[in-house]
Structures are given as C-alpha cells and as structure tokens.
Design a protein around this motif. Sequence first.
Motif, PDB file in Angstrom:
ATOM      1  N   SER A  95       0.808  -1.212   0.000  1.00 53.93           N
ATOM      2  CA  SER A  95       0.000   0.000   0.000  1.00 53.93           C
ATOM      3  C   SER A  95       0.844   1.265   0.000  1.00 53.93           C
ATOM      4  CB  SER A  95      -0.942  -0.031   1.204  1.00 53.93           C
ATOM      5  OG  SER A  95      -1.768  -1.188   1.152  1.00 53.93           O
ATOM      6  N   ALA A  96       0.168   2.406   0.053  1.00 49.21           N
ATOM      7  CA  ALA A  96       0.809   3.711  -0.136  1.00 49.21           C
ATOM      8  C   ALA A  96       1.883   3.992   0.898  1.00 49.21           C
ATOM      9  CB  ALA A  96      -0.241   4.812  -0.105  1.00 49.21           C
ATOM     10  N   GLU A 122      -6.220   4.542   7.384  1.00 45.66           N
ATOM     11  CA  GLU A 122      -5.621   5.154   8.571  1.00 45.66           C
ATOM     12  C   GLU A 122      -5.155   4.080   9.544  1.00 45.66           C
ATOM     13  OE1 GLU A 122      -4.045   7.789  11.117  1.00 45.66           O
ATOM     14  OE2 GLU A 122      -4.816   8.219   9.101  1.00 45.66           O
ATOM     15  N   ARG A 123      -5.965   3.034   9.696  1.00 46.13           N
ATOM     16  CA  ARG A 123      -5.581   1.927  10.578  1.00 46.13           C
ATOM     17  C   ARG A 123      -4.331   1.224  10.049  1.00 46.13           C
ATOM     18  NH1 ARG A 123      -4.912  -0.221  15.399  1.00 46.13           N
ATOM     19  NH2 ARG A 123      -5.184  -2.487  15.446  1.00 46.13           N
ATOM     20  N   LEU A 124      -4.280   1.013   8.743  1.00 43.98           N
ATOM     21  CA  LEU A 124      -3.108   0.374   8.138  1.00 43.98           C
ATOM     22  C   LEU A 124      -1.859   1.206   8.371  1.00 43.98           C
ATOM     23  CD1 LEU A 124      -1.714  -1.733   6.349  1.00 43.98           C
ATOM     24  CD2 LEU A 124      -2.491  -0.435   4.345  1.00 43.98           C
ATOM     25  N   TRP A 125      -1.981   2.518   8.242  1.00 45.71           N
ATOM     26  CA  TRP A 125      -0.823   3.386   8.443  1.00 45.71           C
ATOM     27  C   TRP A 125      -0.292   3.283   9.878  1.00 45.71           C
ATOM     28  CZ3 TRP A 125       2.398   5.636   5.259  1.00 45.71           C
ATOM     29  CH2 TRP A 125       3.283   6.593   5.742  1.00 45.71           C
ATOM     30  N   GLN A 126      -1.195   3.064  10.803  1.00 45.63           N
ATOM     31  CA  GLN A 126      -0.797   2.970  12.204  1.00 45.63           C
ATOM     32  C   GLN A 126      -0.166   1.619  12.531  1.00 45.63           C
ATOM     33  OE1 GLN A 126      -4.437   3.790  14.280  1.00 45.63           O
ATOM     34  NE2 GLN A 126      -4.401   5.981  13.831  1.00 45.63           N
ATOM     35  N   VAL A 127      -0.766   0.534  12.027  1.00 43.38           N
ATOM     36  CA  VAL A 127      -0.296  -0.811  12.409  1.00 43.38           C
ATOM     37  C   VAL A 127       0.631  -1.423  11.368  1.00 43.38           C
ATOM     38  CG1 VAL A 127      -2.347  -1.203  13.799  1.00 43.38           C
ATOM     39  CG2 VAL A 127      -2.316  -1.985  11.414  1.00 43.38           C
ATOM     40  N   LYS A 128       0.674  -0.829  10.156  1.00 46.17           N
ATOM     41  CA  LYS A 128       1.587  -1.214   9.067  1.00 46.17           C
ATOM     42  C   LYS A 128       1.211  -2.502   8.341  1.00 46.17           C
ATOM     43  CE  LYS A 128       3.911   2.382  10.222  1.00 46.17           C
ATOM     44  NZ  LYS A 128       3.693   3.631   9.453  1.00 46.17           N
ATOM     45  N   HIS A 129       0.301  -3.279   8.868  1.00 45.62           N
ATOM     46  CA  HIS A 129      -0.067  -4.542   8.231  1.00 45.62           C
ATOM     47  C   HIS A 129      -1.447  -4.956   8.724  1.00 45.62           C
ATOM     48  CE1 HIS A 129       0.227  -9.180   8.387  1.00 45.62           C
ATOM     49  NE2 HIS A 129      -0.155  -8.829   7.179  1.00 45.62           N
ATOM     50  N   LEU A 130      -2.345  -5.224   7.789  1.00 42.53           N
ATOM     51  CA  LEU A 130      -3.663  -5.710   8.191  1.00 42.53           C
ATOM     52  C   LEU A 130      -4.206  -6.662   7.135  1.00 42.53           C
ATOM     53  CD1 LEU A 130      -6.152  -4.201   6.459  1.00 42.53           C
ATOM     54  CD2 LEU A 130      -5.572  -2.303   7.937  1.00 42.53           C
ATOM     55  N   LYS A 131      -5.175  -7.447   7.551  1.00 37.00           N
ATOM     56  CA  LYS A 131      -5.789  -8.419   6.659  1.00 37.00           C
ATOM     57  C   LYS A 131      -7.268  -8.091   6.494  1.00 37.00           C
ATOM     58  CE  LYS A 131      -6.080 -13.367   5.707  1.00 37.00           C
ATOM     59  NZ  LYS A 131      -5.640 -14.731   6.139  1.00 37.00           N
ATOM     60  N   LYS A 132      -7.728  -8.096   5.249  1.00 38.15           N
ATOM     61  CA  LYS A 132      -9.134  -7.859   4.952  1.00 38.15           C
ATOM     62  C   LYS A 132      -9.576  -8.937   3.974  1.00 38.15           C
ATOM     63  CE  LYS A 132     -12.374  -4.498   2.992  1.00 38.15           C
ATOM     64  NZ  LYS A 132     -12.534  -3.154   2.400  1.00 38.15           N
ATOM     65  N   ASP A 133     -10.588  -9.684   4.389  1.00 40.18           N
ATOM     66  CA  ASP A 133     -11.022 -10.840   3.607  1.00 40.18           C
ATOM     67  C   ASP A 133      -9.817 -11.766   3.416  1.00 40.18           C
ATOM     68  OD1 ASP A 133     -13.587  -9.710   3.451  1.00 40.18           O
ATOM     69  OD2 ASP A 133     -13.023  -8.541   1.692  1.00 40.18           O
ATOM     70  N   SER A 134      -9.451 -12.084   2.172  1.00 36.39           N
ATOM     71  CA  SER A 134      -8.331 -13.004   1.940  1.00 36.39           C
ATOM     72  C   SER A 134      -7.043 -12.275   1.572  1.00 36.39           C
ATOM     73  CB  SER A 134      -8.691 -13.982   0.816  1.00 36.39           C
ATOM     74  OG  SER A 134      -8.947 -13.280  -0.395  1.00 36.39           O
ATOM     75  N   PHE A 178       0.216  -4.431   3.209  1.00 33.83           N
ATOM     76  CA  PHE A 178       1.423  -3.971   3.893  1.00 33.83           C
ATOM     77  C   PHE A 178       1.688  -2.517   3.509  1.00 33.83           C
ATOM     78  CE2 PHE A 178       1.869  -8.516   3.476  1.00 33.83           C
ATOM     79  CZ  PHE A 178       2.486  -8.936   4.636  1.00 33.83           C
ATOM     80  N   THR A 179       1.968  -1.682   4.485  1.00 30.51           N
ATOM     81  CA  THR A 179       2.364  -0.309   4.188  1.00 30.51           C
ATOM     82  C   THR A 179       3.731  -0.297   3.510  1.00 30.51           C
ATOM     83  OG1 THR A 179       1.157   0.586   6.075  1.00 30.51           O
ATOM     84  CG2 THR A 179       2.930   1.928   5.185  1.00 30.51           C
TER      85      THR A 179
END
Length: 291
Positions: A178-179, A195-207, A211-212
């Motif tokens: 990601s950006a 915004e959540r991704l920017w804070q935690v740097k890695h998240l999963k959505k669906d499958s 990664f930031t």
Amino acid sequence: MTRRILILTAITFAIAAALISFNNIFPHKSESERKTAHLSIDDVEIMTGDIIRHQDEYNSIFDNRFLSFLKDCHDEYGAKFTLYTYAHTPAYSLREFPDKFKDEFYANRDWLRFGFHWIEPAFREGVDVKTFKEAFHEVNTSIERFAGKGSISRTLRLHYFYLPDSLRDVTGGGNLLSADTEGRQSYNLSEAECERLWQVKHLKKDSTEYFTTDIRIENHPLIAYELKKHQDRDTLVVFTHEWQLGNQSYREVIGALIHDREIRSKKLNEFNLRYTCRWLRDNGYEFSFLE
C-alpha cells in the motif's frame, strides 16, 4: 598549553553531546529474530524493451545493465527483488518478450520475480473489468512463458495504488503493498482502514493482506538517516522506480536542482539502493517476497 587542552576537551564533549542527542531522535533498534524486508521496483519497462530489442545480441539476461546491477546487489548482500511491469507500452507488448532466457530467469527465481503493475504506463481510473482482466492475464502468462510460473509474484503494488472492489477478484487475493504516504487512498480500503493500516503497518481484509510501503528510495537522498528512523520495525517494505536508476548526465542533475529545487540523481539512487541492501543485511533482516 593548558588552555588548548581545555578547548579541545570542551569541543570533544560538545561533539559527544551532539552525537548522543542525534541518536536519541531515532527509535531503538528492533531486537526481533524474525526481521523481514521486501524490495521492489515499479514501472519496469526500460529493461523489458532493451531485452526485446537486443535479444539476438544478448547471451544472458545480465547483459542488461539494470539486471546486472540487481544481481550485484543479490550476490553481495543476498537481496531479493520483485519487478512490477506493464502489459504493454507505446513501444512494445510484453508478449514480445523472448523466451530465449527462460532457463536463466527460472534459475534466479529465488531472488528475482515479476508482477503485474498496470495495463500501461499511462494511468486512468474507471478501467473496466474486461480490460483489466485481459491485461492482468497477459502479464502473468507472459511471465510464465519467459521466466516460469515460479517467477510470478503474488505480492503486488499496483499503479497509483488503485484497485476498487469491482476489480479486486481479478488479482486472485494476493498481498498488496500500500501507499507510502499517510492519508493516501490504497486500493479498496476505506478511509478508516487506510488510517488503521498506516498505524499498524499490516492488516488483513477478507483473503488479502495489506502492507504499508515504508520507504521510497528516491525521496530520501540521505537514506542512512531514513533507514535509522525505521530501525525499530520488524518488517520493512522499500521500493523505487526503474526510471530513477541508471545513467544520467550532470546537466540533468543540475537542471533539476535549478528548475525544480530537487536532488534527482539516478547514480545517487543506485548508491542508496545498494546501501539499503547492505544496511538491511547488516541489521539482521531476511529478504522476502512476503508470500
């Protein structure tokens, strides 16, 4: 004599204090035993065009200067690279890329892979599913033909971080990089999710795992400083663009300084990419495709 000693002592203490203060602005270095780094290069089209044009002259993919440079980084530091490319450019289609070097590409798949970036260099939103699907298929089938299926990356960074829900299923649920700037829209994520991704740097959505992207090489002439700012991170995602690497005249460098007030040096970017590979190795990062 005594006065000189006092002056030298004072200078020494001042330098030491400055260094301590300087180091205090950086986070503590990660002590994790599982540190990971992903390196990639966007907008890859110069290399592909060069090999298409010189396929009869080249005896190896490393006759190409760009690939030779990447191999040096791999041989010296263990770096792994993913190259993101287009289905076609104004000059050629990826279908024209020769399969003459398939065995060599395949033999290097442990550190060199390719992935879909976009349909073409010119970007536009609102692309229809059929056009996107055909381009995505063309890139992957071309990679499989000239480099082998094992050379296809399932971790992608798409042009302008664009992928609405209407196109999401086409990519098959691979990981997305990601950006690299806060507040920028990434793919099919909502504003809150970005915004959540920017804070935690890695998240999963669906499958899909997102990664930031942490560092864009050409944006940081003082790359050592930028890397130290991220030294507490267990996973680092670093990238640059192919057109930001390679040969460049002094006139172009000076022109950018005068007209744009920016340092744009391809040689500096090459140096910084090489320095980044060394820094990651020396700081215990394992190079990974994040797959």
